[in-house]
Design a protein around this motif. Structure first.
Motif: not given
Length: 97
Positions: A70-76
């Motif tokens: 579920a992490l948004p794109a670009g988030r680690s």
């Protein structure tokens, strides 16, 4: 999957003002955080209504979670872990009464 446990210390639990402060902080992370306690399904921690109706009372242990899928794109994952740590600290720093 980033997970943090915390104890709710606000005297009234996550109701009214403490819930609003918590939900605002979750929303500011930009992450899809869920919160749960033993015996209930996880709820969306970005939803004031869901948080307030889940009955997170003072002294209860909760689990904060962000699933990697579920992490948004670009988030680690590291960012998610840091955000959850901050949210756990917030829950544990609210006045106990």
């Amino acid at each position: 999957m980033p997970v943090r446990k915390a104890t709710v210390t606000a005297a009234i639990g996550l109701h009214a003002r403490p819930a609003a402060v918590f939900v605002r902080a979750v929303t500011e992370t930009g992450l899809p955080v869920t919160i749960r306690k033993a015996g209930i399904d996880a709820v969306d921690a970005r939803s004031l209504l869901e948080v307030m109706t889940a009955d997170f009372n003072c002294g209860c242990e909760v689990e904060l979670r962000v699933t990697e899928a579920a992490l948004p794109a670009g988030r680690s994952v590291v960012e998610a872990e840091s955000a959850l740590s901050g949210l756990a600290e917030l829950l544990e720093s609210q006045k106990a009464g």
